[in-house]
Enzyme design. Structure first.
Site, PDB file in Angstrom:
ATOM      1  N   GLY A   1       0.784  -1.229   0.000  1.00 55.28           N
ATOM      2  CA  GLY A   1       0.000   0.000   0.000  1.00 55.28           C
ATOM      3  C   GLY A   1       0.817   1.281   0.000  1.00 55.28           C
TER       4      GLY A   1
ATOM      5  N   ASP B   1       0.455   3.891   4.343  1.00 52.37           N
ATOM      6  CA  ASP B   1      -0.672   4.376   3.558  1.00 52.37           C
ATOM      7  C   ASP B   1      -1.837   4.757   4.462  1.00 52.37           C
ATOM      8  OD1 ASP B   1      -0.939   1.752   4.336  1.00 52.37           O
ATOM      9  OD2 ASP B   1      -1.534   0.981   2.385  1.00 52.37           O
TER      10      ASP B   1
ATOM     11  N   ASP C   1      -5.696   2.041  10.473  1.00 54.10           N
ATOM     12  CA  ASP C   1      -7.099   1.785  10.807  1.00 54.10           C
ATOM     13  C   ASP C   1      -7.169   1.428  12.285  1.00 54.10           C
ATOM     14  OD1 ASP C   1      -9.723   1.040  10.936  1.00 54.10           O
ATOM     15  OD2 ASP C   1      -9.604  -0.586   9.505  1.00 54.10           O
TER      16      ASP C   1
ATOM     17  N   LYS D   1      -7.742   6.566  10.210  1.00 56.78           N
ATOM     18  CA  LYS D   1      -9.171   6.401  10.535  1.00 56.78           C
ATOM     19  C   LYS D   1      -9.395   6.622  12.021  1.00 56.78           C
ATOM     20  CE  LYS D   1     -10.588   3.238   6.907  1.00 56.78           C
ATOM     21  NZ  LYS D   1     -11.092   1.867   6.683  1.00 56.78           N
TER      22      LYS D   1
ATOM     23  N   PHE E   1     -14.421   2.059   4.193  1.00 50.46           N
ATOM     24  CA  PHE E   1     -13.360   1.374   3.452  1.00 50.46           C
ATOM     25  C   PHE E   1     -13.036   2.151   2.179  1.00 50.46           C
ATOM     26  CE2 PHE E   1     -11.590  -1.827   0.601  1.00 50.46           C
ATOM     27  CZ  PHE E   1     -10.629  -2.385   1.428  1.00 50.46           C
TER      28      PHE E   1
ATOM     29  N   ASP F   1      -5.883  -1.176  -1.840  1.00 50.61           N
ATOM     30  CA  ASP F   1      -6.578  -2.100  -2.739  1.00 50.61           C
ATOM     31  C   ASP F   1      -7.893  -2.614  -2.186  1.00 50.61           C
ATOM     32  OD1 ASP F   1      -5.381  -3.776  -0.689  1.00 50.61           O
ATOM     33  OD2 ASP F   1      -5.908  -5.466  -1.964  1.00 50.61           O
TER      34      ASP F   1
ATOM     35  N   ARG G   1      -5.216  -0.044  -6.677  1.00 49.83           N
ATOM     36  CA  ARG G   1      -4.020   0.593  -6.110  1.00 49.83           C
ATOM     37  C   ARG G   1      -3.546   1.723  -7.015  1.00 49.83           C
ATOM     38  NH1 ARG G   1      -2.119  -2.612  -1.900  1.00 49.83           N
ATOM     39  NH2 ARG G   1      -2.330  -4.853  -2.120  1.00 49.83           N
TER      40      ARG G   1
HETATM   41  P1  5GP Z   1      -4.804  -1.845  10.810  1.00 45.60           P
HETATM   42  O1  5GP Z   1      -3.935  -2.928  11.364  1.00 45.60           O
HETATM   43  O2  5GP Z   1      -4.342  -0.461  11.152  1.00 45.60           O
HETATM   44  O3  5GP Z   1      -6.249  -2.079  11.140  1.00 45.60           O
HETATM   45  O4  5GP Z   1      -4.790  -2.014   9.254  1.00 45.60           O
HETATM   46  C1  5GP Z   1      -3.697  -1.664   8.500  1.00 45.60           C
HETATM   47  C2  5GP Z   1      -3.803  -2.175   7.090  1.00 45.60           C
HETATM   48  O5  5GP Z   1      -5.139  -2.531   6.780  1.00 45.60           O
HETATM   49  C3  5GP Z   1      -3.430  -1.117   6.089  1.00 45.60           C
HETATM   50  O6  5GP Z   1      -2.059  -1.070   5.843  1.00 45.60           O
HETATM   51  C4  5GP Z   1      -4.245  -1.540   4.893  1.00 45.60           C
HETATM   52  O7  5GP Z   1      -3.548  -2.507   4.166  1.00 45.60           O
HETATM   53  C5  5GP Z   1      -5.477  -2.162   5.489  1.00 45.60           C
HETATM   54  N1  5GP Z   1      -6.596  -1.205   5.535  1.00 45.60           N
HETATM   55  C6  5GP Z   1      -7.121  -0.584   6.614  1.00 45.60           C
HETATM   56  N2  5GP Z   1      -8.147   0.221   6.271  1.00 45.60           N
HETATM   57  C7  5GP Z   1      -8.259   0.115   4.930  1.00 45.60           C
HETATM   58  C8  5GP Z   1      -9.127   0.729   3.962  1.00 45.60           C
HETATM   59  O8  5GP Z   1     -10.019   1.552   4.233  1.00 45.60           O
HETATM   60  N3  5GP Z   1      -8.923   0.371   2.663  1.00 45.60           N
HETATM   61  C9  5GP Z   1      -7.978  -0.522   2.282  1.00 45.60           C
HETATM   62  N4  5GP Z   1      -7.877  -0.788   0.983  1.00 45.60           N
HETATM   63  N5  5GP Z   1      -7.145  -1.111   3.164  1.00 45.60           N
HETATM   64  C10 5GP Z   1      -7.284  -0.799   4.469  1.00 45.60           C
END
Ligand code: 5GP
Length: 183
Positions: free
Chosen positions: A48, A104, A107, A135, A156, A163, A169
């Protein structure tokens, strides 16, 4: 879905190319100020962060080194699994170095929090985080993010490196997908 009709899959553009590029320029200026006189290693998280690494690093006029890690936390769905595994480790030894992780999106922050403690265990001089998107959930984690491009709502998004099932992407914008794309 026809590969040539990517735009038809978009519901709403959240950030335009201009929004992203002008914010990255501001962030790069901040980074240049903060790391003045210190060597800097940018660490990108595949896949990402490819777009933000390419653009952010080119907004910098100072020397930097770039390295990559690939960790897995998501399948091809839209929810974080919280399970992290290293698919590709850094080439560089980061002992005594100033590391800036280029992300990128944050979340839940689960992936990042794991990554940061992994990197810290290697004895770097410093580890900081830079992300284009954040987020609301991310605020609940204890991970301190030094540079944030944009705080976005909890939906999302795809594009600019992000992606859905490995597609989108290559969009220049950050957008939500039309609901029919999920089914
Ligand atoms: P976390 O561990 O912070 O929940 O998630 C991190 C990873 O989840 C990011 O690097 C990404 O790959 C994916 N991710 C989280 N939110 C989104 C989103 O809204 N869209 C996409 N495409 N990927 C996300």
């Amino acid at each position: 879905m026809e590969p040539q009709h990517v735009d038809a899959d978009i519901e709403k553009v959240i950030l335009t190319e201009d929004d992203i590029q002008s914010r990255l320029a501001e962030m790069a200026a901040e980074i240049e100020r903060d790391y003045e006189g210190r060597e800097l290693l940018l660490v990108g998280v595949l896949k990402g962060a490819v777009m933000v690494m390419a653009d952010l690093s080119r907004h910098l006029s100072r020397h930097v080194e770039i390295d990559w890690m690939d960790v897995s936390s998501y399948g091809s769905g839209t929810r974080s699994s919280g399970v992290v595994r290293i698919i590709k480790d850094l080439d560089a030894d980061i002992t005594g170095r100033h590391v800036l992780v280029v992300e990128d999106i944050i979340d839940t922050g689960l992936t990042l929090s794991w990554l940061i403690s992994n990197l810290r265990s290697r004895g770097p001089a410093s580890v900081e985080i830079c992300t284009v998107l954040r987020k609301p959930e991310a605020a609940k984690t204890d991970v301190d993010v030094k540079y944030v491009g944009f705080d976005i709502p909890n939906s999302f998004v795809v594009g600019y490196g992000l992606d859905f099932a490995e597609r989108y992407r290559n969009l220049r914008v950050v957008a939500t997908l039309a609901p029919h794309m999920y089914t």
